[in-house]
Motif scaffolding. Sequence first.
Motif: not given
Length: 244
Positions: A95-100, A105-108, A192-195, A213-214
């Motif tokens: 299972h993987a998310e359908e959208y990001a 890449e995380w930044v401060s 929930f988006t992963q599933f 989302c849920g």
Amino acid sequence: MSLPSPSSPSPFTPPTPEQTAAVEAAIQTRHSMRAFLPTPVPRETLERILQVAARAPSGTNTQPWQVHVLTGASRERLVQRLQAAYNNPEELAQHAEEYAYYPSEWVSPYIDRRRKVGWDLYGLLGITKGDKARMHAQHGRNYRFFDAPVGLMFTIDRVMQQGSWLDYGMFLQNVMVAARAHGLHTCPQAAFTQFHRLIAEELNLGPEQMLVCGMALGYADPQAVENTLVTEREPVSGFVRFLD
């Protein structure tokens, strides 16, 4: 039978101090609760909340939201399937998310805020760094809607574009604020988006529908320590420019 429209004053009538205070209180007391009481929520209350929330603005009145309300047996069936998938490493890997939802890449300062809220929550629960088993179990509580009696799933037609997702966010906020007017709390859940494939099967969604989302909805457990978490917000001076 449709509910009568909620009575409201003219939009041109200045609000009373009591009305102003009530609106501000509903917004300011909206927190993501992660433990709920089993107390049922009447269907008429849910219908009223969603009816009020539907006054959210949307581009050319497209109203892109579709809501699936799960209670009782339907909620429990979905919970059982989600928990089984989450706790099975082989199935979870499929299972993987359908959208990001989050950046690649995380930044401060965003990563700093993300880390702080995570460790603040774990600190309240006594979960120490490296305790993967308890972290896994806590995250898994998402898939029980944190024991809320009502689970909401929100979908959108795939033909709709980014602007409609902005509209959807305003609708979701309306749901959460309207819930507060009835003494209820919520927790919006991107987990929930992963599933999405499993949820689409369980809810018999058409291929044109995409999970946004849920959300857990119910009466928050006042004794649960995790519900004491109040996340920090930047002051107005930290994110606003006033241009004269």
